[in-house]
Design a protein around this motif. Structure first.
Motif, PDB file in Angstrom:
ATOM      1  N   VAL A 240      55.724  43.938  43.950  1.00  0.00           N
ATOM      2  CA  VAL A 240      56.663  42.821  43.845  1.00  0.00           C
ATOM      3  C   VAL A 240      55.890  41.546  44.150  1.00  0.00           C
ATOM      4  CG1 VAL A 240      58.671  41.731  44.922  1.00  0.00           C
ATOM      5  CG2 VAL A 240      58.735  44.150  44.324  1.00  0.00           C
TER       6      VAL A 240
ATOM      7  N   ASP B 279      61.684  50.587  46.068  1.00  0.00           N
ATOM      8  CA  ASP B 279      61.118  51.475  45.060  1.00  0.00           C
ATOM      9  C   ASP B 279      61.450  52.904  45.463  1.00  0.00           C
ATOM     10  OD1 ASP B 279      58.826  50.998  42.796  1.00  0.00           O
ATOM     11  OD2 ASP B 279      58.840  53.034  43.594  1.00  0.00           O
TER      12      ASP B 279
ATOM     13  N   GLN C 177      58.920  41.723  39.576  1.00  0.00           N
ATOM     14  CA  GLN C 177      58.123  42.938  39.745  1.00  0.00           C
ATOM     15  C   GLN C 177      56.960  42.940  38.767  1.00  0.00           C
ATOM     16  OE1 GLN C 177      59.032  46.805  37.774  1.00  0.00           O
ATOM     17  NE2 GLN C 177      59.855  47.327  39.788  1.00  0.00           N
TER      18      GLN C 177
END
Length: 172
Positions: free
Chosen positions: A73, A80, A127
């Protein structure tokens, strides 16, 4: 690069090299750092998630065309989710979560055989997603994050999700 944790023995949580000075923060992932893992990025994507709660379902690859992923990120925060989809594994259908953010400079290297989901925990999360082969070749699959056998529980309510993730079937 420093390996700070292993998930299901094969997924690596990595501390990327970073430096802060009067201009801001620089974070880098060097090719030679990944040499021991065999990961060589072939394609890099940037995903922008304007809304907190945006969810990317459990994605994985057909075993005839495996693919590894590196996820970080670069703005905001995200959860995640790594799901073990290896039928011969002692952790089959189990999942673990790692929080990624620009501040913690962590990344996750997810090898073939493991599923991957992601949720933005803040508005305007960005991301960085690198893969070791093309993702547009027809071998990508998805399964429902609502599959009770997996039991994935997002941290916050899902606010945005793609049609194909909503329509994803239970894992077969």
């Amino acid at each position: 690069m420093e390996i700070v944790r292993r998930i299901f023995d094969e997924a690596l949580v990595i501390k990327l090299r970073s430096r802060i000075d009067n201009r801001g923060m620089m974070t880098a992932a060097y090719e030679e750092s990944f040499r021991e893992t065999g990961f060589v990025p072939k394609e890099t994507r940037v995903y922008t998630m304007p809304e907190k709660g945006t969810f990317f379902g459990i994605h994985f690859r057909d075993k005839s065309s495996p693919m590894s992923k590196l996820v970080a990120v670069i703005r905001g925060r995200g959860a995640d989710y790594i799901v073990d989809l290896r039928k011969d594994s002692s952790t089959y259908l189990k999942w673990e979560k790692i929080e990624l953010s620009a501040e913690n400079a962590l990344a996750v290297l997810i090898p073939a055989g493991l599923g991957h989901g992601f949720q933005a925990l803040e508005d305007d999360t960005i991301q960085l997603y690198s893969i070791d082969r093309s993702g547009d070749d027809g071998y990508s699959r998805t399964c429902s994050y609502l599959d009770e056998r997996i039991g994935l529980k997002p941290d916050i309510p899902v606010t945005a999700i793609s049609d194909y993730d909503i329509k994803a079937e239970l894992y077969k």
